[in-house]
Write a protein that holds these residues in place. Structure first.
Motif, mmCIF file in Angstrom:
data_model
loop_
_atom_site.group_PDB
_atom_site.id
_atom_site.type_symbol
_atom_site.label_atom_id
_atom_site.label_comp_id
_atom_site.label_asym_id
_atom_site.label_seq_id
_atom_site.Cartn_x
_atom_site.Cartn_y
_atom_site.Cartn_z
ATOM 1 N N SER A 133 4.092 3.568 -12.203
ATOM 2 C CA SER A 133 2.830 4.001 -11.618
ATOM 3 C C SER A 133 2.489 3.084 -10.455
ATOM 4 O O SER A 133 2.380 1.869 -10.629
ATOM 5 C CB SER A 133 1.723 3.960 -12.676
ATOM 6 O OG SER A 133 0.473 4.228 -12.087
ATOM 7 N N LEU A 134 2.318 3.669 -9.256
ATOM 8 C CA LEU A 134 2.033 2.897 -8.046
ATOM 9 C C LEU A 134 0.694 3.323 -7.471
ATOM 10 O O LEU A 134 0.351 4.510 -7.466
ATOM 11 C CB LEU A 134 3.126 3.129 -7.004
ATOM 12 C CG LEU A 134 4.529 2.702 -7.401
ATOM 13 C CD1 LEU A 134 5.546 3.256 -6.426
ATOM 14 C CD2 LEU A 134 4.610 1.192 -7.454
ATOM 15 N N ARG A 135 -0.050 2.352 -6.958
ATOM 16 C CA ARG A 135 -1.348 2.624 -6.356
ATOM 17 C C ARG A 135 -1.479 1.733 -5.119
ATOM 18 O O ARG A 135 -1.083 0.574 -5.141
ATOM 19 C CB ARG A 135 -2.443 2.313 -7.367
ATOM 20 C CG ARG A 135 -3.833 2.678 -6.960
ATOM 21 C CD ARG A 135 -4.845 2.290 -8.033
ATOM 22 N NE ARG A 135 -4.505 2.757 -9.363
ATOM 23 C CZ ARG A 135 -4.932 3.903 -9.888
ATOM 24 N NH1 ARG A 135 -5.697 4.705 -9.195
ATOM 25 N NH2 ARG A 135 -4.591 4.227 -11.127
ATOM 26 N N LEU A 136 -2.032 2.277 -4.044
ATOM 27 C CA LEU A 136 -2.273 1.534 -2.809
ATOM 28 C C LEU A 136 -3.773 1.430 -2.592
ATOM 29 O O LEU A 136 -4.507 2.395 -2.813
ATOM 30 C CB LEU A 136 -1.627 2.245 -1.619
ATOM 31 C CG LEU A 136 -0.128 2.476 -1.704
ATOM 32 C CD1 LEU A 136 0.330 3.371 -0.566
ATOM 33 C CD2 LEU A 136 0.611 1.159 -1.673
ATOM 34 N N LYS A 137 -4.221 0.259 -2.133
ATOM 35 C CA LYS A 137 -5.648 0.065 -1.956
ATOM 36 C C LYS A 137 -5.892 -0.941 -0.836
ATOM 37 O O LYS A 137 -5.177 -1.942 -0.746
ATOM 38 C CB LYS A 137 -6.241 -0.450 -3.272
ATOM 39 C CG LYS A 137 -7.724 -0.592 -3.287
ATOM 40 C CD LYS A 137 -8.166 -1.038 -4.675
ATOM 41 C CE LYS A 137 -9.650 -1.265 -4.729
ATOM 42 N NZ LYS A 137 -10.071 -1.770 -6.032
ATOM 43 N N LEU A 138 -6.896 -0.677 0.004
ATOM 44 C CA LEU A 138 -7.290 -1.658 1.008
ATOM 45 C C LEU A 138 -7.922 -2.843 0.293
ATOM 46 O O LEU A 138 -8.737 -2.676 -0.612
ATOM 47 C CB LEU A 138 -8.299 -1.060 1.986
ATOM 48 C CG LEU A 138 -7.778 -0.028 2.965
ATOM 49 C CD1 LEU A 138 -8.918 0.467 3.850
ATOM 50 C CD2 LEU A 138 -6.679 -0.592 3.828
ATOM 51 N N LEU A 139 -7.528 -4.037 0.706
ATOM 52 C CA LEU A 139 -8.065 -5.246 0.089
ATOM 53 C C LEU A 139 -9.141 -5.851 0.981
ATOM 54 O O LEU A 139 -9.033 -5.804 2.209
ATOM 55 C CB LEU A 139 -6.938 -6.259 -0.138
ATOM 56 C CG LEU A 139 -5.828 -5.801 -1.074
ATOM 57 C CD1 LEU A 139 -4.721 -6.837 -1.117
ATOM 58 C CD2 LEU A 139 -6.369 -5.543 -2.461
ATOM 59 N N PRO A 140 -10.175 -6.406 0.388
ATOM 60 C CA PRO A 140 -11.201 -7.046 1.208
ATOM 61 C C PRO A 140 -10.615 -8.243 1.937
ATOM 62 O O PRO A 140 -9.778 -8.964 1.398
ATOM 63 C CB PRO A 140 -12.271 -7.469 0.205
ATOM 64 C CG PRO A 140 -11.604 -7.473 -1.108
ATOM 65 C CD PRO A 140 -10.449 -6.518 -1.031
ATOM 66 N N GLY A 141 -11.047 -8.420 3.178
ATOM 67 C CA GLY A 141 -10.508 -9.515 3.967
ATOM 68 C C GLY A 141 -11.502 -9.996 4.993
ATOM 69 O O GLY A 141 -12.685 -9.660 4.950
#
Length: 127
Positions: free
Chosen positions: A74-82
């Protein structure tokens, strides 16, 4: 004379051990995730989650690889806070994708984007 015979024996035994090393190393698959192309128009860092655990962080023009056991991943992509403005993740959890790996597989995906969000698109290995 003794050294050459001993060296020859050592060299032959090295070739005899090679097939067992290759057979033991094939119990996993390799998953490559790439952000090398500019398909995602953001300078934000993208987090790659495997089974809902953060496994890698990718900036533009980077890639990462994983040696994983065979089966469904199971793969998930997410923008990370930066530090860059606008990199705060949204309220909704992004959807996941399932990838099936077999022992010895080498699969490459690149990160792409649609109106619904980011997803993994199959890519050629280009060796």
């Amino acid at each position: 004379m003794r050294w050459s015979a001993l060296s020859l024996f050592g060299f032959i035994s090295l070739f005899a051990a090679t097939p067992s090393v290759h057979a033991a190393g094939e119990d996993y698959g390799v998953l490559i995730i790439s952000r090398e192309r500019l398909e995602v128009a953001t300078s934000c860092e993208i987090g790659v989650y495997i089974h809902d655990q953060l496994s890698a962080r990718l900036f533009q023009e980077q890639s990462t690889s994983f040696n994983l056991p065979p089966g469904t991943v199971s793969l998930r992509l997410k923008l990370l806070p930066g530090q860059a403005p606008g990199c705060n993740p949204g309220m909704l959890a992004p959807g996941s994708q399932n990838v099936t790996l077999k022992a010895g597989d080498v699969l490459k995906f690149r990160i792409a984007m649609t109106q619904e969000g980011m997803y993994l698109k199959p890519a050629a290995l280009d060796y």
